[in-house]
Design a protein around this motif. Structure first.
Motif, PDB file in Angstrom:
ATOM      1  N   TRP A   1     -46.190  -1.122 -16.333  1.00  0.00           N
ATOM      2  CA  TRP A   1     -46.184   0.338 -16.476  1.00  0.00           C
ATOM      3  C   TRP A   1     -47.449   0.926 -15.863  1.00  0.00           C
TER       4      TRP A   1
ATOM      5  N   ASN B   1     -42.953   7.586 -23.228  1.00  0.00           N
ATOM      6  CA  ASN B   1     -41.984   6.704 -22.582  1.00  0.00           C
ATOM      7  C   ASN B   1     -41.024   7.425 -21.644  1.00  0.00           C
ATOM      8  N   SER B   2     -41.057   8.748 -21.629  1.00  0.00           N
ATOM      9  CA  SER B   2     -40.190   9.496 -20.724  1.00  0.00           C
ATOM     10  C   SER B   2     -40.844   9.730 -19.364  1.00  0.00           C
ATOM     11  N   ARG B   3     -42.069   9.264 -19.185  1.00  0.00           N
ATOM     12  CA  ARG B   3     -42.748   9.436 -17.906  1.00  0.00           C
ATOM     13  C   ARG B   3     -42.009   8.652 -16.811  1.00  0.00           C
ATOM     14  N   PRO B   4     -41.935   9.201 -15.597  1.00  0.00           N
ATOM     15  CA  PRO B   4     -41.222   8.509 -14.515  1.00  0.00           C
ATOM     16  C   PRO B   4     -41.712   7.083 -14.282  1.00  0.00           C
TER      17      PRO B   4
ATOM     18  N   ILE C   1     -40.289   4.761 -16.918  1.00  0.00           N
ATOM     19  CA  ILE C   1     -38.870   4.500 -16.684  1.00  0.00           C
ATOM     20  C   ILE C   1     -38.703   3.498 -15.539  1.00  0.00           C
ATOM     21  N   ARG C   2     -39.477   3.669 -14.462  1.00  0.00           N
ATOM     22  CA  ARG C   2     -39.399   2.734 -13.340  1.00  0.00           C
ATOM     23  C   ARG C   2     -39.793   1.328 -13.775  1.00  0.00           C
TER      24      ARG C   2
ATOM     25  N   ARG D   1     -39.726  -0.067 -16.756  1.00  0.00           N
ATOM     26  CA  ARG D   1     -38.710  -0.692 -17.616  1.00  0.00           C
ATOM     27  C   ARG D   1     -37.539  -1.195 -16.780  1.00  0.00           C
ATOM     28  N   ALA D   2     -37.118  -0.406 -15.803  1.00  0.00           N
ATOM     29  CA  ALA D   2     -35.986  -0.807 -14.967  1.00  0.00           C
ATOM     30  C   ALA D   2     -36.311  -2.075 -14.180  1.00  0.00           C
TER      31      ALA D   2
ATOM     32  N   ASP E   1     -36.453  -4.989 -16.755  1.00  0.00           N
ATOM     33  CA  ASP E   1     -35.125  -5.285 -17.296  1.00  0.00           C
ATOM     34  C   ASP E   1     -34.281  -6.055 -16.284  1.00  0.00           C
TER      35      ASP E   1
END
Length: 207
Positions: free
Chosen positions: A20, A188-191, A194-195, A197-198, A201
């Motif tokens: 992150w 956790n909503s920051r771009p 999100i990137r 986590r993707a 994952d």
């Protein structure tokens, strides 16, 4: 700084915090995914981190381990990302305070809870964090004062502490207090989050 940035991680580890941070920094980096018990304990990686654990980064000839240290290092190495108060500013104090609070009392108290270890009340003074309740109350107060821990902008301290809170609530080691849920949702909503986590994952073993 133009030296190559290499990230050593596993998607099922605290490496997610460092990922992150790397996404927030926005600099090119190369990822080396290591496996527990094999490549993570191999001589090549033990030369990077003798603990045989992830995360770690190598920036040119500089090696940094420990998620909080990686966050602090990257914030300073790439100041254009704006993830740390200016050196010498008064905001630097609370920035360090909460970054190390996350790495010290929060990490220790939550780990002890996970392992089923309870500090006897009469011995609370002998451990650095006192009690888990003390830690959570202090943390709740910190995230309730504003949108961020330091001033009016997101910093590496928010990233590290926010990751600890989110992870703890997910696995039941940190109470789902409303202040924690609001803070975690905001962070956790920051771009970049999100990137990150993707990416991680997608690296998880397929079921």
């Amino acid at each position: 700084m133009s030296d190559e940035l290499v990230f050593y991680t596993n998607p099922m580890s605290r490496g997610r915090i460092a990922r992150w941070m790397l996404e927030e920094v926005g600099q090119p980096y190369r990822t080396e995914v290591l496996d527990f018990g094999t490549t993570m304990k191999a001589p090549a990686y033990l030369a990077i981190n003798p603990m045989g654990k992830v995360p770690a980064i190598r920036h040119g000839d500089t090696v940094v381990t420990e998620a909080a240290a990686i966050c602090a290092y990257l914030a300073d190495a790439f100041p254009q990302a704006g993830l740390a108060p200016a050196s010498g500013s008064r905001e630097r104090g609370p920035y360090y305070r909460w970054l190390f609070f996350g790495a010290g009392p929060v990490e220790s108290s939550v780990t002890n809870k996970t392992m089923g270890f309870q500090v006897p009340p009469e011995r609370a003074g002998t451990v650095g964090y006192g009690s888990l309740e003390d830690v959570l109350n202090a943390l709740e107060g910190a995230v309730s004062k504003g949108d961020y821990l330091v001033g009016n902008r997101f910093t590496a301290a928010d990233l590290y502490v926010g990751a600890q809170i989110g992870w703890g609530m997910q696995f039941g080691t940190i109470e789902k207090r409303p202040a924690f849920e609001r803070y975690a949702a905001r962070i956790n909503s920051r771009p970049a989050a999100i990137r990150a986590r993707a990416i991680d994952d997608a690296l998880l073993p397929k079921k």
